[in-house]
Scaffold this motif. Structure first.
Motif, mmCIF file in Angstrom:
data_model
loop_
_atom_site.group_PDB
_atom_site.id
_atom_site.type_symbol
_atom_site.label_atom_id
_atom_site.label_comp_id
_atom_site.label_asym_id
_atom_site.label_seq_id
_atom_site.Cartn_x
_atom_site.Cartn_y
_atom_site.Cartn_z
ATOM 1 N N PHE A 83 -8.396 8.507 0.813
ATOM 2 C CA PHE A 83 -9.117 9.109 1.936
ATOM 3 C C PHE A 83 -8.367 8.928 3.264
ATOM 4 C CE2 PHE A 83 -12.055 7.463 -1.262
ATOM 5 C CZ PHE A 83 -12.707 8.637 -1.648
ATOM 6 N N GLU A 84 -7.057 8.681 3.180
ATOM 7 C CA GLU A 84 -6.269 8.452 4.387
ATOM 8 C C GLU A 84 -6.070 9.744 5.174
ATOM 9 O OE1 GLU A 84 -5.439 5.570 5.398
ATOM 10 O OE2 GLU A 84 -5.842 4.383 3.597
ATOM 11 N N THR A 85 -5.946 9.574 6.481
ATOM 12 C CA THR A 85 -5.532 10.674 7.355
ATOM 13 C C THR A 85 -4.207 10.278 8.003
ATOM 14 O OG1 THR A 85 -6.742 9.755 9.243
ATOM 15 C CG2 THR A 85 -7.909 11.333 7.821
ATOM 16 N N PHE A 86 -3.581 11.204 8.713
ATOM 17 C CA PHE A 86 -2.266 10.947 9.293
ATOM 18 C C PHE A 86 -2.379 10.137 10.584
ATOM 19 C CE2 PHE A 86 -0.673 13.865 6.220
ATOM 20 C CZ PHE A 86 0.690 13.591 6.108
ATOM 21 N N GLN A 87 -2.819 8.894 10.410
ATOM 22 C CA GLN A 87 -2.798 7.917 11.485
ATOM 23 C C GLN A 87 -2.489 6.560 10.877
ATOM 24 O OE1 GLN A 87 -6.550 7.846 13.501
ATOM 25 N NE2 GLN A 87 -7.697 7.068 11.768
ATOM 26 N N ALA A 88 -1.968 5.655 11.693
ATOM 27 C CA ALA A 88 -1.553 4.343 11.189
ATOM 28 C C ALA A 88 -2.132 3.246 12.067
ATOM 29 C CB ALA A 88 -0.030 4.239 11.154
ATOM 30 N N CYS A 148 3.805 8.339 4.055
ATOM 31 C CA CYS A 148 4.393 7.000 3.925
ATOM 32 C C CYS A 148 5.602 6.838 4.830
ATOM 33 C CB CYS A 148 4.779 6.739 2.473
ATOM 34 S SG CYS A 148 3.373 6.568 1.349
ATOM 35 N N ASP A 149 6.443 7.874 4.895
ATOM 36 C CA ASP A 149 7.606 7.810 5.786
ATOM 37 C C ASP A 149 7.172 7.690 7.237
ATOM 38 O OD1 ASP A 149 9.252 8.064 3.590
ATOM 39 O OD2 ASP A 149 9.583 10.225 3.848
ATOM 40 N N SER A 180 0.831 -1.210 0.000
ATOM 41 C CA SER A 180 0.000 0.000 0.000
ATOM 42 C C SER A 180 0.862 1.254 0.000
ATOM 43 C CB SER A 180 -0.930 -0.001 1.218
ATOM 44 O OG SER A 180 -1.835 -1.081 1.165
ATOM 45 N N LEU A 181 1.918 1.244 0.787
ATOM 46 C CA LEU A 181 2.804 2.397 0.826
ATOM 47 C C LEU A 181 3.522 2.595 -0.506
ATOM 48 C CD1 LEU A 181 4.400 2.048 4.399
ATOM 49 C CD2 LEU A 181 2.472 3.482 3.688
#
Length: 532
Positions: free
Chosen positions: A302-307, A335-336, A280-281
């Protein structure tokens, strides 16, 4: 049947046969795959021309000869301390011969070994199996940690085995077999969900990618008790590096081992445990090659800055990250950040492991080893090679390798799955992996005896775990031999037919010493196939 019954300093590395320190460069081309130097050493010798390869080997060989004498004086740092001489040596770990590293380790082990009597522990396997609880309080690991925590860690740094095991309700006298069996069962607990410490990696849960059989530290396992257990597992890992009798058959990924030896983590470590996340990354980084530009990005991503971590929990990658949308321009930063979060999700648990190791070994010794070397030294090889075992086999009186039932035996082992071969090794030796080198084997041999009987097909094999031996009835067919062996290694878990005074006393122990537990049933009689 299985029983628990009976089970120094070495010469200079340069004096041992097959030493890379004394290998003539002209012989380099004729080295076998298993010869010296080790596989990691061979990678450092790759060159196109034979002359260049030999010249490079002479240089590396001279470097190792000097290091063998001087390492105790200068090796006092870790890789991230590259400004020190010790840190620079750690950066060169790939060209340091394994035998030089092991000699340095052995020097420390020999100088700090204790010669006092082994402390005794009382373990209730029946309770561990029958009274499983979500918090793992009845497991063998919990029982063992509770008792050994009362001792100074150095008391376990003995030359042979760290402690002596008494199994409640089992007629086993610990001369090595019960000790190895306890360590093996604890590793099984860690990798079976009985303890809230490890979980199967995403690749294993989803059936994709490599490393499907490895287990990751659970990121949420951060309570004081859980971190205490991680420290104890680390202590066992340290003992495995000190003692031939101690080996931990754990399937941990490079992501864990690298942190223990201070090697940098990279994308391959994520891919080795979570292929789908890595893919995915990669796709998100190169999404512009699929025709998606800044204008279209918000319509498909639709991603936000959480993993999401390996246990399903979610973490913000920046303050307020769950409300911050990933944009075309910020996708590389996202991604980083995900990669960094996934690679460090088990840092707290790995730090606890390292703290446990440092109770019995200094951390600086670990940083000269590569992560692959540390894994093999502590855990052995997961592949139980029938040919290696056969090469380390001796036969009892009146037994030879050409006898019919002996040929049936070896044919049965070759036909077993890897898991079945590991189960066989545990049945006869109390451990599920073979030693990885001649030095670790030492004088140990597997002994095969014939169990005499006028009706051999009616009998099961009898194993003596402390002596690494098997009594094999003279079966009349390959099918019967395979069937009896499989039944024995699958159904016989107890070590229950020793006849010494200590074994009989252990057999009479029927309850765990805890007032909150109800009375337990007496130990069951030995099964038709027993272990000594």
């Amino acid at each position: 049947a299985v029983g628990g019954g009976g089970g120094g300093s070495s010469s200079s590395s340069a004096d041992r046969p097959g030493s890379a320190l004394t290998l003539r460069p002209a012989l380099l081309a004729s080295l076998s795959h298993d010869g010296a130097p080790s596989s990691s050493d061979r990678r450092a010798l790759q060159a196109s021309a034979a002359e260049a390869r030999c010249a490079r080997f002479v240089l590396i060989q001279r470097f190792n000869a000097l290091l063998a004498h001087l390492a105790p004086l200068v090796h006092s740092s870790r890789e991230h301390e590259a400004h020190t001489l010790g840190g620079r040596l750690c950066l060169l770990r790939g060209v340091v011969f394994l035998e030089v590293k092991q000699a340095l380790l052995q020097r420390f082990v020999t100088s700090t070994a204790k010669d006092a009597d082994a402390p005794q522990v009382l373990l209730n396997r029946l309770r561990a199996l029958s009274k499983q609880s979500p918090d793992g309080s009845h497991t063998l690991l919990a029982q063992l940690q509770e008792q050994l925590s009362l001792l100074h860690p150095r008391a376990l740094c003995r030359a042979d085995k760290a402690f002596r095991v008494n199994f409640v309700g089992e007629a086993a006298d610990d001369h090595g077999g019960p000790y190895r069996e306890a360590i093996t069962q604890i590793c099984g607990e860690l990798q079976s969900g009985q303890l809230p410490l490890l979980l199967r990696c995403p690749n294993g849960r989803h059936g994709v990618g490599a490393g499907r059989d490895v287990y990751l530290p659970r990121p949420a396992a951060s309570s004081a008790r859980e971190l205490g257990w991680f420290r104890f597992v680390g202590q066992l890992l340290g003992l495995a590096l000190r003692q031939k009798e101690t080996q931990l058959p754990l399937n941990l990924p490079s992501l864990v081992w690298k942190q223990l030896v201070s090697q940098p983590l990279d994308e391959s470590d994520l891919r080795g445990t979570d292929e789908l996340c890595w893919q995915s990354l990669q796709k998100l980084r190169t999404i512009d090659q699929e025709g998606v530009d800044a204008a279209l990005f918000g319509d498909v991503i639709f991603e936000t800055f959480q993993a999401q971590l390996s246990d399903g929990s979610e973490v913000e990658l920046l303050p307020g990250g769950r409300h911050s949308r990933v944009t075309f321009e910020s996708r590389h930063d996202y991604c980083d950040a995900v990669l960094a979060a996934r690679l460090r999700e088990s840092r707290q648990q790995c730090d606890a492991l390292l703290q446990g190791i440092s109770l019995v070994l200094p951390q600086r010794l670990l940083s000269l080893f590569t992560w692959e070397q540390l894994e093999r030294l502590a855990c052995g090889s997961a592949d139980v090679s029938v040919e290696v075992l056969r090469g380390r086999t001796k036969y009892g009186v009146g037994v030879s390798s050409v006898q019919r039932h002996v040929r049936y035996f070896w044919a049965a082992l070759r036909g077993f799955t890897p898991e079945q071969r590991s189960a066989f090794l545990r049945f006869v030796w109390g451990r599920s992996r073979l030693p990885i080198s001649a030095a670790e084997w030492g004088d140990t041999r597997f002994t095969l005896h014939t169990k005499q009987s006028p009706r051999p097909d009616a009998l099961f094999p009898v194993a003596h775990t402390c002596f690494f031996s098997l009594e094999l009835p003279a079966y009349t067919s390959a099918a019967i031999c395979r069937e009896r062996l499989l039944y024995a290694i699958t159904h016989c878990l107890a070590i229950d037919i020793d006849t010494t005074t200590g074994a009989r006393e252990n057999r009479q122990l029927t309850a765990w010493s805890s007032s909150e537990d109800e009375e337990e049933e007496p130990g069951a009689p030995p099964s038709p196939t027993a272990r000594r």
